[in-house]
Design an enzyme around this catalytic site. Sequence first.
Site, PDB file in Angstrom:
ATOM      1  N   GLY A  55      -5.038  37.713  -6.095  1.00 46.84           N
ATOM      2  CA  GLY A  55      -6.100  38.761  -5.800  1.00 46.84           C
ATOM      3  C   GLY A  55      -6.100  38.274  -3.702  1.00 46.84           C
ATOM      4  O   GLY A  55      -5.017  37.694  -3.659  1.00 46.84           O
ATOM      5  N   GLY A  75      -4.770  34.771  -2.507  1.00 48.26           N
ATOM      6  CA  GLY A  75      -2.675  34.565  -2.864  1.00 48.26           C
ATOM      7  C   GLY A  75      -2.872  34.918  -3.553  1.00 48.26           C
ATOM      8  O   GLY A  75      -2.539  34.756  -4.641  1.00 48.26           O
ATOM      9  N   GLY A 107      -0.015  43.303  -8.077  1.00 50.81           N
ATOM     10  CA  GLY A 107       0.472  42.378  -8.832  1.00 50.81           C
ATOM     11  C   GLY A 107       1.915  42.671  -9.035  1.00 50.81           C
ATOM     12  O   GLY A 107       3.177  41.742  -8.883  1.00 50.81           O
ATOM     13  N   ASP A 108       2.056  43.764 -10.263  1.00 52.74           N
ATOM     14  CA  ASP A 108       3.370  44.559  -9.515  1.00 52.74           C
ATOM     15  C   ASP A 108       4.493  44.510  -8.510  1.00 52.74           C
ATOM     16  O   ASP A 108       5.410  43.798  -9.096  1.00 52.74           O
ATOM     17  CB  ASP A 108       3.528  45.969 -10.355  1.00 52.74           C
ATOM     18  N   GLY A 166      -3.032  54.680  -5.317  1.00 54.90           N
ATOM     19  CA  GLY A 166      -2.918  54.877  -6.511  1.00 54.90           C
ATOM     20  C   GLY A 166      -1.296  53.599  -6.239  1.00 54.90           C
ATOM     21  O   GLY A 166      -1.959  52.602  -6.354  1.00 54.90           O
TER      22      GLY A 166
END
Length: 291
Positions: free
Chosen positions: A207, A210, A236-237, A272
């Site tokens: 997060g 880093g 993350g993606d 989003g």
Amino acid sequence: MTIHCLGSINVDHVHRLTAFPQPGETLQDISYSVGLGGKGTNQAIAAHRAGGDVRLIGAVGADGDWARGQLQAFGLDLAQVAGVDAATGHAVIHVDAGGENQIVIHGGANRAIPDAHVEAALAGAQPGDWWLTQNETNATVGSTMRARALGLRTVHVAAPFDAAAATAILPHLDLLAVNEGEAAALAAHLGVAPEALPVPSLLVTRGARGAVWRDGGAECSVPAFAVEAVDTTGAGDTFLGVTLAGLDSGLAVPQALRRAAAAGALCVGRAGAAGSIPTRAEIDAFLENSA
Ligand code: ATP
């Protein structure tokens, strides 16, 4: 080389509410929006926008025209998106006045990708290509084993996390990507320290703190960029997709991770999922301004 992403294609239905409904209650929402999502789709879009050569392998149902149109609008090739006899994968997301959410996911077509379809995608891959999976589709373990036997570099994102699923695919991976919570859960399940997860390369995102890459004994950390987070969905993606695009373009791990951290920061600064993933030009501009 090519990044082949066997991945989920979801339609995200987002309802904003004053409060979550109680059991038995029917509520009118405040607003409704619909967006493209799914971890595989997000990762494919992130890698594509960052300059990678990406093939998304997945499936939608007879109701999948909107999702196909969106994928196309994001620049993804539809050649390997099968039509199957199941509902297109979707998520119903409730967000209350405090920003807390409740999410119900229906895997549908994402869990019904025909084996022959996956096999055809593998038949078109070259040694040295990447084979990327997440825990939102069927065929992850079998296809990863096949991919590795064919000389592809295998990558798995162990989310949504399931200890048994992650354990099953682990021996067949070149790279495992997880967030901190998932790393701890998998390590506890296996009875090892999180740093000692048995995989050639390990990427742990943390997060706003880093990310860390571990390669045998070597370790590379990148800090996150300080930004105001609006919506962390898809961070993350985005990080993973941009990391792979960077490595594939020949960047060394620290440089690829720095670009991924910039992309993650841009992603959390916008609301989003798929729509908040930055382009290569946006990543370049962000890094220039942060230098
Ligand atoms: P998600 O499930 O929301 O997609 P994740 O838990 O898989 O996220 P994170 O570790 O939260 O992934 O975030 C991935 C990367 O995005 C981080 O390593 C960091 O570079 C960037 N990032 C995430 N949150 C922030 C933040 N608040 N500020 C700046 N960068 C962030």
